[in-house]
Design an enzyme around this catalytic site. Structure first.
Site, PDB file in Angstrom:
ATOM      1  N   GLU A 179     -14.184   9.993  12.408  1.00 53.71           N
ATOM      2  CA  GLU A 179     -15.408  10.692  11.995  1.00 53.71           C
ATOM      3  C   GLU A 179     -16.541   9.779  12.414  1.00 53.71           C
ATOM      4  O   GLU A 179     -16.594   8.624  11.988  1.00 53.71           O
ATOM      5  CB  GLU A 179     -15.355  10.935  10.488  1.00 53.71           C
ATOM      6  CG  GLU A 179     -16.475  11.811   9.982  1.00 53.71           C
ATOM      7  CD  GLU A 179     -17.636  10.996   9.451  1.00 53.71           C
ATOM      8  OE1 GLU A 179     -18.584  10.759  10.235  1.00 53.71           O
ATOM      9  OE2 GLU A 179     -17.608  10.609   8.278  1.00 53.71           O
ATOM     10  N   CYS A 205     -23.660   9.076   7.266  1.00 55.54           N
ATOM     11  CA  CYS A 205     -23.380   9.861   8.472  1.00 55.54           C
ATOM     12  C   CYS A 205     -23.939  11.271   8.331  1.00 55.54           C
ATOM     13  O   CYS A 205     -23.965  12.018   9.291  1.00 55.54           O
ATOM     14  CB  CYS A 205     -21.885   9.868   8.799  1.00 55.54           C
ATOM     15  SG  CYS A 205     -20.843  10.071   7.379  1.00 55.54           S
TER      16      CYS A 205
END
Lengths: 532, 532
Positions: A265, A302
């Site tokens: 990710e 993120c």
């Protein structure tokens, strides 16, 4: 508990190497006294040999005992008390309140996976009973369930020392599913990693798990991580971090003689679209909400909203003024590492230096410690954005670019240009949104999570969360690192054909002794299977 | 319908290229008259542009209409009648009865996916309702479902001209999920491919699907396939065939700037283990069953039992004698292509030429047509097998190696040595199997499907079938090409956060208008969601 800085090789501590490093305290620009020893090739080899030896026995541990192991981990983490939080505060610069919340979330994640495997339906048990008299050929008895892949290598991220690290979003589901885990500790918080690994090892011993179910290796370079991903015993990799780091591991995983899944990710810019009626109705509130989201956790998420797309309209001026006022009040705060801070200064400066870039606002607050980041919001026209790739890239930190398009059609082209994202957000009045079927379809195609009238920061831990997205948000859009589905990164289906009932795994036996939900002859049911 | 040999670019036929080829008739070693034109780069580009344009509109087509499209395809395939079967017989050498069965299976597969998407629960709808008053932060409303990945490139296999080809195991679930499909037709059966593509295009037009939902390109080289996998519009690839072919495509997919999932099912040797008590009780029956499975379809199945592991015992001699008798009676039969036949002759001869290899039996029947394969069973000791990698490799055709181990422990080492498999089979009495927990655990870790007292040939099409397995059986052990789960190769989860109910996809709306099974606040239910 004391931090020894040694590698956790199964149930042994080991420090055979000469290479070592220390914890850096970003707010004070100093190092803590403990020494952490990078694993040697033979230590890595031993950890993998133990993982291989543990793989089949651990896969055979009943689910309820694996759930007990996960629960025991949470108890041991809790038992670390303030020592863990204080160490994390020193190593990451993150405030205590945030770390308390993150620890609670980490425990919650582990408990959710404990509950998931204790309940058992997650194995996706599917049964089709035999039809011996079928023409032209008899139909066999077929039963399927998810089984573990084998040893999983986990790379924690720097920005979540608990939730995405040693006992975080990868380790929890990997262990829950029945896979041994080998963690490469993140060098930005080795002390936190050491304490957490102690908690896991203590829990594994207390609940009688086979040695090798967990190991953790230190290294502040790339050698150990590379060796782990390339090791033939490794069957999958979980990673959260930068695009560069994720892709390096992904390529290593694909170039092996036996390619393995590497779920990385890698973050994104999380575009936020504000439509004009919503802007007219809520300019001040939007400015407040966005400024807070962009600067939350010093922008080190993120899911930070790095791009805000608006359409030329009268209310924009009011919005920008309010946005500036908000940003100017944001306190300077310490970033996770010196490297992250230097990168932020370089990349935000580079964006600012592009042609036709305006400053919406930047913080006016004083520096109070080392490695602090200045919140900064830039503004460009749609045309400038479309023609300048530098403005389209993620800047990790309290930074965002406001893009003003001339028309809804131009904005659509902007959306079409952006790459795959973890999230995308639409701020719109209900009637305004309802009229935008095409825009909504286009936005949906770009992201893993689509938020209406909300900011992307805040990743709720629940079954319906998808934390992933089309590349480059993640290496495989089909998987998530958060939520129930995260476990399927580390499992595979297995069919059993014409087995004696007594020899089948419990999840597939006629009597359904675990009482799980199963798809039996195409009907969902918790009932026993009636034969013949 | 007439075969025109042109590329199917959306709803147009196109033959702009100079490169062409003809259908080869393996049984007669001759070519059929029709010319098939390899797609040019601009034809490939146009097919991909149409797929891209169709992607969002097709994803938005209601599931019930996609189901209607799949049903219409089956009707159009049926309407092709004997013309399709006869063409397949010529192009593949397979007997008519087998082709009739395979056509029925292909139609069944498509109808199962039509039913799956019409019913709707496959989208894995997961709902967690908001808790606005939660401390320290409100819990948002989150809802998740599977959505299509985007254009899928399909490579059919040579050995199943219907079931694993143009309208086969990849195209069915890819279309069912809402993805446009671009097929690279297999050059071993271009006429069958042409007729099948006509059926799909007719069905797409009749059911009002957007142009670009399906295209098919011809090529008897590698250029078109390479261009399709590398094309930025392509979001996933499905392949069934050889290890070499599968890995070439897999590497292309991983080396792209945006890596994409390439699911390649690449076959295996499908080890069969016979334990001594079973052997003593059923030697003759085992020989008959195995001889039939090894030679079924001229051994051209990816589930062909290429390795049979036995343990030294008295009954083995009786088994081997019966195995020989059976194999000697096997009729010679034509293989799919000249290349496959030549490879078979080369690889079976190479195995035979190894040191310490005995012949158990080979067919004594006469050659009756071109490109025929002689059934051949070899025998080696466990030690010879363990030390010679040539004997561990797949030989595609009516060929199998019997390996006699000295002891159960030696046999376990043999199992530990084999790579990932589609299937593994254990012949054992119930009590004998019950005593073999460790062997069973080891065998399970090697294969996607574990068969008790049965041969691997015969892939039942049902939800509990897993057709895949650990590498190198497939490029990703987590996915299957057959059964309900096959659709998830081509979909990804997507979360919707805090959406107005009316704007949500139907599967996620409070009222549950489609009546599907959903996980709502961690409870499985078909009920409407009660809010507040």
């Amino acid at each position: 508990m004391s931090i020894q800085g040694k590698n956790f090789i199964g149930y042994q501590l080991s420090a055979q190497g000469q290479k070592s490093f220390q914890s850096y305290v970003p707010a004070e620009d100093k190092y803590l006294p403990e020494t952490f020893f990078s694993a040697t090739p033979s230590e890595t080899e031993l950890a993998m040999a133990l993982a291989q030896r543990a793989a089949l026995p651990y896969a055979a541990v009943p689910a309820i005992q694996r759930a007990g192991f996960l629960k025991a981990i949470t108890e041991e983490i809790s038992a670390l008390g303030d020592e863990l939080l204080e160490r994390a505060h020193l190593e990451t610069g993150l405030p205590m309140a945030r770390l308390q919340g993150e620890r609670a979330r980490t425990i919650n994640q582990l408990l959710q996976f404990a509950d998931l495997v204790a309940e058992g339906s997650w194995v996706d048990a599917t049964i089709d009973t035999a039809v011996p008299g079928r023409a032209p050929a008899p139909k066999p008895d077929l039963r399927k369930k998810q089984v573990p892949l084998g040893p999983v290598v986990v790379f924690g991220s720097s920005n979540f020392p608990f939730a995405y690290s040693v006992a975080g979003v990868d380790t929890g589901p990997a262990l829950a599913a029945g896979n041994p885990v080998i963690v490469k500790a993140h060098p930005a918080h080795p002390g936190v990693s050491d304490l957490t690994a102690q908690a896991i090892v203590t829990a594994a011993k207390k609940t009688g798990m086979p040695e090798g179910v967990f190991s953790m290796l230190f290294d502040n370079g790339f050698e150990v991580g590379t060796a782990l991903v390339k090791h033939p015993v490794t069957k999958a990799v979980g990673f959260t971090g930068s695009f560069k780091g994720g892709m390096a591991l992904y390529k290593l995983g694909q170039e092996r003689e036996e390619p393995i899944p590497v779920f990385a990710e890698m973050g994104s810019v999380n575009p936020v679209v504000i439509l004009p009626e919503k802007m007219a109705a809520s300019a001040l509130q939007l400015a407040k909400t966005l400024a807070s989201s962009v600067t939350l956790g010093v922008g080190q998420f993120c899911t930070n909203p790095g791009l805000v797309f608006i359409i030329k309209s009268e209310a924009n001026a009011e919005f920008e003024a309010a946005y500036r006022d908000e940003i100017e009040q944001v306190a300077q705060a310490t970033m996770l590492t010196k490297g992250i801070c230097e990168n932020y200064v370089r990349l935000s400066g580079q964006a600012l230096a592009q042609d036709d870039v305006q400053v919406v606002g930047k913080t006016l607050q004083p520096v109070t410690a080392f490695n602090q980041a200045e919140a900064l919001i830039l503004k460009v026209s749609g045309d400038t954005f479309m023609s300048n790739p530098t403005l389209q890239e993620e800047v990790f930190g309290p930074f965002s670019v406001l893009v003003e398009f001339d028309s809804p059609e131009a904005l659509k082209k902007g959306i079409a240009l952006v790459k795959g994202q973890l999230t995308i957000s639409l701020f719109a009045d209900p009637a305004e949104a309802a009229a935008q079927t095409e825009l909504i379809g286009l936005m949906a195609s770009k992201a893993g999570r689509f938020i209406m009238n909300g900011v992307p920061t805040g990743v709720e831990v629940c079954p319906s969360m998808h934390h992933g997205g089309p590349f480059p948000a993640a290496t495989d859009a089909r998987f998530t690192s958060v939520g129930r589905h995260a476990i399927y990164r580390f499992t595979r289906p297995q069919s059993y054909q014409d087995w004696d009932d007594a020899l089948l795994p419990e999840e597939l036996q006629n009597a359904n002794p675990l009482g799980i939900l199963r798809l039996v002859n195409n009907q969902w049911s918790k009932d026993a299977v009636k034969q013949g």
